[in-house]
Motif scaffolding. Structure first.
Motif, PDB file in Angstrom:
ATOM      1  N   THR A 171       0.834  -1.201   0.000  1.00  0.00           N
ATOM      2  CA  THR A 171       0.000   0.000   0.000  1.00  0.00           C
ATOM      3  C   THR A 171       0.871   1.253   0.000  1.00  0.00           C
ATOM      4  O   THR A 171       1.927   1.300   0.632  1.00  0.00           O
ATOM      5  N   ILE A 172       0.377   2.259  -0.709  1.00  0.00           N
ATOM      6  CA  ILE A 172       1.073   3.551  -0.805  1.00  0.00           C
ATOM      7  C   ILE A 172       1.246   4.178   0.582  1.00  0.00           C
ATOM      8  O   ILE A 172       2.207   4.904   0.844  1.00  0.00           O
ATOM      9  N   LEU A 173       0.318   3.849   1.487  1.00  0.00           N
ATOM     10  CA  LEU A 173       0.314   4.477   2.806  1.00  0.00           C
ATOM     11  C   LEU A 173       1.572   4.158   3.610  1.00  0.00           C
ATOM     12  O   LEU A 173       2.058   4.982   4.372  1.00  0.00           O
ATOM     13  N   PHE A 174       2.101   2.949   3.433  1.00  0.00           N
ATOM     14  CA  PHE A 174       3.228   2.520   4.259  1.00  0.00           C
ATOM     15  C   PHE A 174       4.526   2.341   3.466  1.00  0.00           C
ATOM     16  O   PHE A 174       5.447   1.675   3.927  1.00  0.00           O
ATOM     17  N   GLN A 175       4.575   2.923   2.264  1.00  0.00           N
ATOM     18  CA  GLN A 175       5.799   2.799   1.473  1.00  0.00           C
ATOM     19  C   GLN A 175       6.965   3.493   2.177  1.00  0.00           C
ATOM     20  O   GLN A 175       6.797   4.524   2.797  1.00  0.00           O
ATOM     21  N   GLY A 176       8.119   2.886   2.059  1.00  0.00           N
ATOM     22  CA  GLY A 176       9.306   3.521   2.643  1.00  0.00           C
ATOM     23  C   GLY A 176       9.535   3.156   4.096  1.00  0.00           C
ATOM     24  O   GLY A 176      10.530   3.565   4.689  1.00  0.00           O
ATOM     25  N   LEU A 177       8.622   2.407   4.688  1.00  0.00           N
ATOM     26  CA  LEU A 177       8.818   1.994   6.083  1.00  0.00           C
ATOM     27  C   LEU A 177       9.617   0.693   6.122  1.00  0.00           C
ATOM     28  O   LEU A 177       9.549  -0.123   5.209  1.00  0.00           O
ATOM     29  N   GLY A 178      10.361   0.491   7.199  1.00  0.00           N
ATOM     30  CA  GLY A 178      11.158  -0.727   7.344  1.00  0.00           C
ATOM     31  C   GLY A 178      10.290  -1.926   7.724  1.00  0.00           C
ATOM     32  O   GLY A 178       9.127  -1.771   8.097  1.00  0.00           O
ATOM     33  N   GLU A 179      10.880  -3.109   7.628  1.00  0.00           N
ATOM     34  CA  GLU A 179      10.148  -4.344   7.936  1.00  0.00           C
ATOM     35  C   GLU A 179       9.607  -4.348   9.368  1.00  0.00           C
ATOM     36  O   GLU A 179       8.512  -4.821   9.625  1.00  0.00           O
ATOM     37  N   LYS A 180      10.412  -3.814  10.302  1.00  0.00           N
ATOM     38  CA  LYS A 180       9.984  -3.801  11.712  1.00  0.00           C
ATOM     39  C   LYS A 180       8.661  -3.043  11.876  1.00  0.00           C
ATOM     40  O   LYS A 180       7.740  -3.519  12.521  1.00  0.00           O
ATOM     41  N   GLU A 181       8.637  -1.837  11.269  1.00  0.00           N
ATOM     42  CA  GLU A 181       7.417  -1.022  11.384  1.00  0.00           C
ATOM     43  C   GLU A 181       6.241  -1.735  10.735  1.00  0.00           C
ATOM     44  O   GLU A 181       5.141  -1.766  11.276  1.00  0.00           O
ATOM     45  N   LYS A 182       6.503  -2.329   9.548  1.00  0.00           N
ATOM     46  CA  LYS A 182       5.412  -3.015   8.831  1.00  0.00           C
ATOM     47  C   LYS A 182       4.886  -4.205   9.653  1.00  0.00           C
ATOM     48  O   LYS A 182       3.684  -4.479   9.661  1.00  0.00           O
ATOM     49  N   ASN A 183       5.800  -4.896  10.340  1.00  0.00           N
ATOM     50  CA  ASN A 183       5.366  -6.005  11.190  1.00  0.00           C
ATOM     51  C   ASN A 183       4.501  -5.518  12.351  1.00  0.00           C
ATOM     52  O   ASN A 183       3.515  -6.152  12.719  1.00  0.00           O
ATOM     53  N   ARG A 184       4.903  -4.363  12.916  1.00  0.00           N
ATOM     54  CA  ARG A 184       4.106  -3.796  14.023  1.00  0.00           C
ATOM     55  C   ARG A 184       2.702  -3.432  13.525  1.00  0.00           C
ATOM     56  O   ARG A 184       1.708  -3.640  14.208  1.00  0.00           O
ATOM     57  N   ILE A 185       2.654  -2.847  12.311  1.00  0.00           N
ATOM     58  CA  ILE A 185       1.358  -2.472  11.728  1.00  0.00           C
ATOM     59  C   ILE A 185       0.518  -3.731  11.509  1.00  0.00           C
ATOM     60  O   ILE A 185      -0.679  -3.757  11.784  1.00  0.00           O
ATOM     61  N   GLY A 186       1.177  -4.796  11.030  1.00  0.00           N
ATOM     62  CA  GLY A 186       0.485  -6.066  10.785  1.00  0.00           C
ATOM     63  C   GLY A 186      -0.160  -6.626  12.032  1.00  0.00           C
ATOM     64  O   GLY A 186      -1.228  -7.264  11.963  1.00  0.00           O
ATOM     65  N   LYS A 187       0.481  -6.390  13.171  1.00  0.00           N
ATOM     66  CA  LYS A 187      -0.037  -6.953  14.430  1.00  0.00           C
ATOM     67  C   LYS A 187      -1.364  -6.334  14.855  1.00  0.00           C
ATOM     68  O   LYS A 187      -2.121  -6.944  15.608  1.00  0.00           O
ATOM     69  N   ILE A 188      -1.627  -5.087  14.411  1.00  0.00           N
ATOM     70  CA  ILE A 188      -2.894  -4.456  14.829  1.00  0.00           C
ATOM     71  C   ILE A 188      -3.989  -4.590  13.752  1.00  0.00           C
ATOM     72  O   ILE A 188      -5.121  -4.177  13.961  1.00  0.00           O
ATOM     73  N   ALA A 189      -3.638  -5.179  12.602  1.00  0.00           N
ATOM     74  CA  ALA A 189      -4.609  -5.304  11.503  1.00  0.00           C
ATOM     75  C   ALA A 189      -5.670  -6.352  11.810  1.00  0.00           C
ATOM     76  O   ALA A 189      -5.374  -7.414  12.341  1.00  0.00           O
ATOM     77  N   VAL A 190      -6.903  -6.027  11.468  1.00  0.00           N
ATOM     78  CA  VAL A 190      -8.028  -6.962  11.641  1.00  0.00           C
ATOM     79  C   VAL A 190      -8.592  -7.267  10.244  1.00  0.00           C
ATOM     80  O   VAL A 190      -8.946  -6.356   9.506  1.00  0.00           O
ATOM     81  N   GLU A 191      -8.658  -8.566   9.898  1.00  0.00           N
ATOM     82  CA  GLU A 191      -9.190  -8.939   8.577  1.00  0.00           C
ATOM     83  C   GLU A 191     -10.711  -8.848   8.564  1.00  0.00           C
ATOM     84  O   GLU A 191     -11.364  -9.263   9.511  1.00  0.00           O
ATOM     85  N   LYS A 192     -11.240  -8.294   7.455  1.00  0.00           N
ATOM     86  CA  LYS A 192     -12.699  -8.236   7.298  1.00  0.00           C
ATOM     87  C   LYS A 192     -13.046  -8.629   5.872  1.00  0.00           C
ATOM     88  O   LYS A 192     -12.374  -8.189   4.932  1.00  0.00           O
ATOM     89  N   ASN A 193     -14.063  -9.443   5.700  1.00  0.00           N
ATOM     90  CA  ASN A 193     -14.519  -9.851   4.375  1.00  0.00           C
ATOM     91  C   ASN A 193     -15.931  -9.335   4.136  1.00  0.00           C
ATOM     92  O   ASN A 193     -16.780  -9.381   5.027  1.00  0.00           O
ATOM     93  N   PHE A 194     -16.160  -8.818   2.939  1.00  0.00           N
ATOM     94  CA  PHE A 194     -17.466  -8.267   2.587  1.00  0.00           C
ATOM     95  C   PHE A 194     -17.953  -8.882   1.282  1.00  0.00           C
ATOM     96  O   PHE A 194     -17.152  -9.182   0.399  1.00  0.00           O
ATOM     97  N   ASN A 195     -19.268  -9.028   1.181  1.00  0.00           N
ATOM     98  CA  ASN A 195     -19.857  -9.418  -0.095  1.00  0.00           C
ATOM     99  C   ASN A 195     -20.116  -8.173  -0.937  1.00  0.00           C
ATOM    100  O   ASN A 195     -20.014  -7.048  -0.436  1.00  0.00           O
ATOM    101  N   LYS A 196     -20.447  -8.358  -2.198  1.00  0.00           N
ATOM    102  CA  LYS A 196     -20.783  -7.234  -3.078  1.00  0.00           C
ATOM    103  C   LYS A 196     -21.973  -6.473  -2.501  1.00  0.00           C
ATOM    104  O   LYS A 196     -22.952  -7.073  -2.052  1.00  0.00           O
TER     105      LYS A 196
END
Length: 233
Positions: free
Chosen positions: A15-40
């Motif tokens: 994602t453009i939002l997190f470009q340029g960030l290191g792996e550590k930061e991206k991993n931290r961001i991943g830890k707070i992400a919640v998956e959501k699935n939607f139908n059309k």
């Protein structure tokens, strides 16, 4: 929805939002992400609801729109994989300024506001990244408003087709990923007017329309039409 082709970390990395960030930061961001699935056709959030976080699309398409007092829909953005939405109120803690609804079956990552604010406090570079993205969005939005208020529909359509061809990396053809009705709303017009404009541009040998595939027969003339646009050609 089964196993997704893209992992959460792939979505975060791309994602453009997190470009340029290191792996550590991206991993931290991943830890707070919640998956959501939607139908059309599912509502993700409604205008006026409290903003409790923001989203990034992994798969699918989402429209951001507002409703006029008489219930007419005006599409503001149509967003695809890798694009964030609902991020503006993250900083202000206000309500969502528009509605978000899925156009196709979609897989998104949700980032709760409190956890994300904590991350930003620890890593200010995140905030700088987000501000850069928001300023690009604001510029695009300003151009869109200008186009809607000053330009005739043929010019708006010509401009959108050229924008799409650049997005899709094709010089002389584009594929619409939304319906003609949704495109009409995005361009601030009604489907009947848009159909007439498509037909006229077809007879003028500017484009050739085959359902959602559109050939750009004369890119230079389309560019001229998009730029002149303050009166119908």
């Amino acid at each position: 929805m089964g196993t997704m082709a893209k992992t959460n970390q792939d979505i975060i990395s791309n994602t453009i939002l997190f470009q340029g960030l290191g792996e550590k930061e991206k991993n931290r961001i991943g830890k707070i992400a919640v998956e959501k699935n939607f139908n059309k056709g599912d509502s993700v959030f409604l205008e006026g609801e409290d903003s409790n976080g923001f989203y990034i699309i992994g798969e699918g398409l989402v429209k951001i729109y507002k409703l006029s007092t008489d219930g007419k829909e005006q599409i503001l953005h149509i967003l695809g994989p890798g694009e964030p939405f609902g991020e503006v109120p993250v900083f202000s803690g206000q309500r969502f300024p528009a509605n978000a609804e899925t156009i196709t079956k979609s897989h998104v990552l949700f980032f709760p506001r409190p956890a994300f604010i904590d991350l930003i406090t620890e890593h200010p570079s995140l905030a700088l990244n987000m501000l850069a993205v928001l300023s690009v969005r604001l510029r695009q939005f300003t151009t869109q408003i200008e186009n809607l208020s000053l330009k005739e529909v043929p010019a708006r359509l010509a401009g959108y087709l050229i924008y799409l061809s650049e997005e899709q990396g094709e010089e002389d053809r584009v594929t619409l990923n939304i319906s003609k009705g949704q495109l009409a709303s995005l361009l601030g017009t009604v489907p009947e007017t848009l159909s007439r404009v498509f037909a006229r541009m077809n007879t003028q040998n500017l484009i050739e329309v085959d359902d959602r595939r559109i050939k750009l027969l004369d890119r230079d003339r389309l560019q001229d039409l998009a730029e002149a646009g303050k009166h119908d050609k």
